[in-house]
Design an enzyme around this catalytic site. Structure first.
Site, PDB file in Angstrom:
ATOM      1  N   SER A  79      -1.682 -19.144   1.511  1.00  0.00           N
ATOM      2  CA  SER A  79      -0.353 -19.710   1.706  1.00  0.00           C
ATOM      3  C   SER A  79       0.196 -19.363   3.078  1.00  0.00           C
ATOM      4  O   SER A  79      -0.112 -18.294   3.639  1.00  0.00           O
ATOM      5  CB  SER A  79       0.599 -19.161   0.629  1.00  0.00           C
ATOM      6  OG  SER A  79       1.941 -19.476   0.923  1.00  0.00           O
ATOM      7  N   TYR A 102       4.801 -12.722  -3.821  1.00  0.00           N
ATOM      8  CA  TYR A 102       3.879 -13.861  -3.792  1.00  0.00           C
ATOM      9  C   TYR A 102       3.042 -13.830  -2.525  1.00  0.00           C
ATOM     10  O   TYR A 102       1.815 -13.954  -2.570  1.00  0.00           O
ATOM     11  CB  TYR A 102       4.664 -15.170  -3.880  1.00  0.00           C
ATOM     12  CG  TYR A 102       3.806 -16.387  -3.586  1.00  0.00           C
ATOM     13  CD1 TYR A 102       2.779 -16.754  -4.448  1.00  0.00           C
ATOM     14  CD2 TYR A 102       4.014 -17.154  -2.439  1.00  0.00           C
ATOM     15  CE1 TYR A 102       1.976 -17.861  -4.178  1.00  0.00           C
ATOM     16  CE2 TYR A 102       3.220 -18.262  -2.164  1.00  0.00           C
ATOM     17  CZ  TYR A 102       2.209 -18.613  -3.031  1.00  0.00           C
ATOM     18  OH  TYR A 102       1.422 -19.695  -2.757  1.00  0.00           O
TER      19      TYR A 102
END
Length: 338
Positions: A114, A139
């Site tokens: 990501s 995350y």
């Protein structure tokens, strides 16, 4: 999602194993699956990535040779609410993927990372050669951990591993917790939209078709060691092991207020904006340097939001049968109950 090619020499639909949890409405996920029901070679297996015995059996029983691992617990803000979901799926689950790949002696593992890994970085554009040791959400930390874990397995077992840092993916069949879904629903219902950082956000919005093409092209280019890599001046983006990471972004950061303007034009309706401060765990801007992807894989995403957003809106409105970006009745049902 974990698509897996039993025979990498045959160009057919892969077997596919999907993560179907209740992070958002399961009916949308089931509607996606319905689109693949008649696809040649497609198989669906509901399995928890953290189920060590189940994942071991999956790799042992199906002759998997190439893996695209996209199943993970997503969302920056949700990681503030339910952090254990991220350790279970993104850490324990990814560990089981790596172990399966090791024992199956796969030819290539491509996995989702990501743009969130860039965290506190402010030097733009974000490059794979930049240090990414300052995440600002759990995350992001879990995706950085995936990159480190994959590198270990590439080094120890010579498994080619490639991580793809996705930049703000949007388009048909997307996640309903993303801004485009939330804004569209609210505008059509005449409700205000929350615009964080007072609209002074920039995102490298990347259309889903570009992401898909980038994944497939990358899968056909297994990671290889960089012969010039040295421990004296270690390059974060390459390695002496068959491990690589690439940015997949549109290389065109867009201000959030302009993104909303394009959406308003596509909907034919103005938004009522509620300006809000920057959310915890969020970053004010993202911008992908895609030179390495272009040089190594031969691909550059190129879909502007002026094309991608109207496609999403057309899909959201359930257009007539025959369009490449149509939604089925099942998908419409899922949206109306989201």
């Amino acid at each position: 999602m974990l698509p897996a090619w039993p025979d990498s020499s045959v160009s057919t639909w892969p077997s596919a194993y999907w993560l179907v949890n209740d992070y958002y409405d399961v009916r949308l996920k089931e509607a996606r699956l319905a689109q693949l029901a008649n696809a040649s070679g497609h198989r669906f297996l509901k399995l928890n990535l953290a189920d060590r015995a189940g994942m071991k059996a999956l790799f042992a029983d199906h002759g998997i040779k190439r893996v695209v691992h996209l199943a993970a617990q997503a969302g920056v803000r949700y990681s503030l609410v339910n952090p254990h979901a991220y350790t279970e799926s993104n850490i324990e689950g990814f560990m089981n993927i790596l172990e399966g790949c090791r024992h199956a002696k796969v030819d290539h593992l491509v996995y989702a990372s990501s743009s969130s890994v860039y965290g506190g970085n402010t030097h733009m554009p974000f490059s794979i050669h930049h240090n990414v040791d300052h995440p600002v959400s759990l995350y992001a930390a879990s995706k950085k951990a995936n990159e480190l874990m994959a590198h270990c397995y590439a080094h120890l077992y010579r498994i080619p591993c490639t991580g793809l840092r996705f930049f703000t993916v949007y388009g048909p069949w997307g996640r309903p917790d993303m801004a485009l879904f939330i804004f569209t629903k609210a505008i059509l219902e005449g409700k205000p939209i929350e615009v964080f950082n007072h609209g002074k956000m920039k995102r490298d919005f990347t259309y889903v078709d570009d992401i898909v093409e980038g994944i497939i092209r990358t899968l056909d280019h297994p990671a290889t060691p960089n012969p010039a890599w040295t421990g004296e001046q270690p390059d974060p983006g390459t390695s002496s092991a068959p491990a690589r990471v690439y940015n997949i972004g549109n290389h065109q950061p867009v201000e959030l207020l302009h993104f909303i303007e394009v959406l308003e034009d596509a909907l034919g309706k103005k938004a009522e904006k509620k300006l809000m401060p920057l959310q915890p765990g969020d970053v004010p801007a993202t911008y992908a340097d895609i030179d390495d992807l272009a040089n190594d894989v031969g691909f550059k995403p190129a879909t502007p939001i002026e094309v991608g957003i109207p496609r999403f809106v057309k899909w959201y409105h359930v257009p007539p049968v025959g369009d490449d970006h149509e939604r089925t009745d099942d998908a419409a049902l899922a949206r109306r109950h989201s």
